[in-house]
Design a protein around this motif. Sequence first.
Motif: not given
Lengths: 203, 203
Positions: A179, A184-185, A188, A191-192, A195, B135, B158-161, B173-177, B179
Amino acid sequence: MPIYSRFLNELKAKDIQRVSSGQLGKSLNITAAQIRSDLSYFGSFGQHGYGYRVDELLEHIRHILGMDKLHHLILVGAGNLGRAIASYGSFRDRGFAIQGIFDSNPLLEGNFLSGCIIQPVSKLEEYLAANRVDIGVIATPRDASQDICDRLVKNNVRGIWNFSPIHLIVPQGFIVEHMHLTDSLLRISFKLREIEQRREETK
Amino acid sequence: MPIYSRFLNELKAKDIQRVSSGQLGKSLNITAAQIRSDLSYFGSFGQHGYGYRVDELLEHIRHILGMDKLHHLILVGAGNLGRAIASYGSFRDRGFAIQGIFDSNPLLEGNFLSGCIIQPVSKLEEYLAANRVDIGVIATPRDASQDICDRLVKNNVRGIWNFSPIHLIVPQGFIVEHMHLTDSLLRISFKLREIEQRREETK
DNA sequence: TAGATTGTTAATCGATTAACAATC
DNA sequence: TAGATTGTTAATCGATTAACAATC
């Protein structure tokens, strides 16, 4: 597989009893063929012309994922992250129970943390000799983690759940799951940037 | 990519200035061809007959991963997990700074957490209108997370963690990672069952 | 020049998908 | 029987690897 498990649980909560690979695929953004292929690897859980019974399939998947038996965990490292993991409820009721907690900080020794007494790390071997442990959770600082990992492996703890920012090495026949928060960050961030670039190009 | 970054950092710490795809591959358990192919996708960073300069390659990778600019984060959810994330140091010095923290619990309101005042979630839109946020870190309970996610998306974060145990949906167009702690644990459980079975078969 | 190692092309491998016979 | 949907085979696609010409 865990994704199927989660989604089927949601269906069950909605009292939906039947689902086809087509419906599953649509909801999860996977092709129906993929799902049928995934599931058929483990057996034939569906019914021709009907689909899958939600509760039956869920039972099968729970078994495949080993959710139908109790797992004994210990946690090494009771810092911020360790404490958060220990307090995290979602896996306790899925059969994963933290039964021992260790930390090298003598100030923490003797404190209670979600039902366990924090023990000094020096007692690790003693504990492992006396208790069955399936999975060791490592939430120590980076410098300590490979050493702890080795000690767990030496005492035949087969699964390592690693929260320290180090790529731990284990011998064949042992399992590590990383983990890595920072990785992971960074994904993101990567990928940001992608895009962002694409948007600039199309401008 | 994050793995390369980590390893190159270790090399740099050891004052090693030069590395070939062969050496990298051996250390990381990847084929040399894989590494060269990965890197060449982004450009030609090596030198024929020599290999890669560690610091040069590191710079390139840092750029590719977006580590060379500051990222503005906010955290929603200051429970156990949220607090652990906020206190986690490793990414702060990689250019990821949490600059706003929100929680729905009025008891937490006004408390300080790693340099930020905890604000009520109702102030989210106001904050997003006034501040750039790259993020959004979601560490809320499951029921709140999709709603929070939608509000972040609506305000162009744009980025979601995501640390909540839900599969969040975001528009193109948005990013999710994700955990997903439980999923990760289930993967261990799954693999443990596999090796257990294999051992029984060979018995 | 000889040695080393890249970047890239071509060959291989595995995983995903489409298609369809089997069957409820 | 007609309709639906599985489990599986064959076709497609993409990713990994091996090989090698280019070149420092």
